[in-house]
Write a protein that holds these residues in place. Structure first.
Motif, mmCIF file in Angstrom:
data_model
loop_
_atom_site.group_PDB
_atom_site.id
_atom_site.type_symbol
_atom_site.label_atom_id
_atom_site.label_comp_id
_atom_site.label_asym_id
_atom_site.label_seq_id
_atom_site.Cartn_x
_atom_site.Cartn_y
_atom_site.Cartn_z
ATOM 1 N N PRO A 11 0.731 -1.525 -0.084
ATOM 2 C CA PRO A 11 -0.176 0.171 -0.150
ATOM 3 C C PRO A 11 0.961 1.121 -0.102
ATOM 4 N N TYR A 12 2.703 0.669 0.306
ATOM 5 C CA TYR A 12 2.490 1.981 0.605
ATOM 6 C C TYR A 12 3.936 2.431 -1.261
ATOM 7 N N ALA A 13 3.504 1.607 -2.053
ATOM 8 C CA ALA A 13 4.379 1.602 -3.688
ATOM 9 C C ALA A 13 3.670 3.094 -3.657
ATOM 10 N N PHE A 14 2.811 4.066 -4.048
ATOM 11 C CA PHE A 14 2.722 5.430 -4.140
ATOM 12 C C PHE A 14 4.389 6.097 -4.057
ATOM 13 N N LEU A 15 4.927 5.929 -2.663
ATOM 14 C CA LEU A 15 5.968 6.417 -2.409
ATOM 15 C C LEU A 15 7.375 5.580 -2.755
ATOM 16 N N ASP A 16 7.583 6.900 -4.007
ATOM 17 C CA ASP A 16 8.854 6.148 -5.067
ATOM 18 C C ASP A 16 10.246 6.857 -4.586
ATOM 19 N N ASP A 17 9.997 7.681 -3.330
ATOM 20 C CA ASP A 17 11.488 8.219 -3.188
ATOM 21 C C ASP A 17 11.546 7.944 -2.260
ATOM 22 N N VAL A 21 10.040 7.407 1.550
ATOM 23 C CA VAL A 21 10.262 6.411 2.026
ATOM 24 C C VAL A 21 10.048 5.860 3.752
ATOM 25 N N ARG A 22 11.680 6.279 3.499
ATOM 26 C CA ARG A 22 12.007 6.372 4.897
ATOM 27 C C ARG A 22 11.461 7.496 5.712
ATOM 28 N N ALA A 23 10.920 8.392 5.792
ATOM 29 C CA ALA A 23 10.521 9.434 6.801
ATOM 30 C C ALA A 23 8.875 8.859 7.013
ATOM 31 N N TRP A 24 8.274 8.763 6.122
ATOM 32 C CA TRP A 24 6.631 7.807 6.450
ATOM 33 C C TRP A 24 6.882 6.787 7.480
ATOM 34 N N PHE A 25 7.872 5.792 7.116
ATOM 35 C CA PHE A 25 8.077 4.836 7.605
ATOM 36 C C PHE A 25 8.975 5.107 9.182
ATOM 37 N N ALA A 26 9.650 6.121 8.926
ATOM 38 C CA ALA A 26 9.959 6.515 10.484
ATOM 39 C C ALA A 26 9.316 6.947 11.351
ATOM 40 N N PHE A 27 8.451 7.572 10.748
ATOM 41 C CA PHE A 27 7.291 8.480 11.364
ATOM 42 C C PHE A 27 6.055 7.049 11.972
ATOM 43 N N MET A 28 5.484 6.296 11.307
ATOM 44 C CA MET A 28 4.947 5.311 11.643
ATOM 45 C C MET A 28 5.801 4.313 12.891
ATOM 46 N N LYS A 29 6.501 4.222 12.684
ATOM 47 C CA LYS A 29 6.894 3.654 13.567
ATOM 48 C C LYS A 29 7.387 4.358 15.459
ATOM 49 N N VAL A 30 7.622 5.901 15.069
ATOM 50 C CA VAL A 30 7.813 6.181 16.352
ATOM 51 C C VAL A 30 5.948 6.442 16.909
ATOM 52 N N GLN A 31 5.240 6.860 16.228
ATOM 53 C CA GLN A 31 4.012 7.070 16.576
ATOM 54 C C GLN A 31 3.404 5.731 17.068
ATOM 55 N N LEU A 32 3.912 4.811 16.153
ATOM 56 C CA LEU A 32 2.715 3.802 17.009
ATOM 57 C C LEU A 32 3.559 3.590 18.499
ATOM 58 N N ARG A 33 4.637 3.373 18.422
ATOM 59 C CA ARG A 33 5.351 2.693 19.600
ATOM 60 C C ARG A 33 5.149 3.088 20.662
#
Length: 171
Positions: A11-17, A21-33
């Motif tokens: 579902p994150y294939a739209f992030l082509d840079d 991708v790094r920024a989004w994954f880092a945000f998701m990991k931090v906000q969930l945890r």
């Protein structure tokens, strides 16, 4: 191949840079945890959940300690029905009081009680120390300012493109 390469079926294939991708994954990991760990800290130390803490803190932002359920939902970014259920439970615990709004009888006012204020007074020092230890201590002055600016821009885009109106105290 980067460690942030995303499969085409993701579902994150739209992030082509890679940087996006790094920024989004880092945000998701931090906000969930972060929400999990803050909830755990509050429950362990004070017997209150993070969502309850969010409601009680939001009420302190009003000089009267009173907000309608709708305004409270907007302030904390939650569904009105969830906030209504949550405030009924908090009222049962004596942390808030519920009453019909004097101007709009269809609306419900939520008021922070002295017991709710006391719980916040006891819970906040440990919670603030935890947030400092796991979040703020990772930032120096420069990165703190940059992160604040980025989150403020993101917040404005959420207001512009989201479904909740701007909270009254966030001009």
């Amino acid at each position: 191949m980067s460690r942030y390469d995303v499969p085409a079926e993701s579902p994150y294939a739209f992030l082509d840079d890679d940087a996006d991708v790094r920024a989004w994954f880092a945000f998701m990991k931090v906000q969930l945890r972060l929400r999990y760990e803050m909830n755990r800290q509050l429950r362990d130390d004070s017997g209150i959940s993070l969502v309850d803490y969010d409601v009680l803190v939001a009420l302190t932002s009003e000089p009267t300690g009173t907000m309608t359920v709708s305004d409270l939902a907007i302030r904390i970014g939650a569904e009105r029905s969830r906030v209504s259920h949550q405030t009924r439970r908090l009222a049962g615990e004596g942390l808030v009081e519920l009453a019909s709004n004097a101007i709009d009888r269809r609306a419900t006012d939520v008021t922070l009680t002295p017991a709710g204020r006391e719980l916040l007074r006891r819970a906040s020092p440990g919670h603030i120390a935890f947030v400092r230890k796991v979040f703020l201590d990772a930032l120096d002055g420069e990165s703190s300012a940059a992160l604040s600016e980025a989150f403020e821009r993101i917040y404005e885009l959420l207001i512009a493109h989201g479904t909740l109106p701007r909270p009254a105290d966030h001009p």
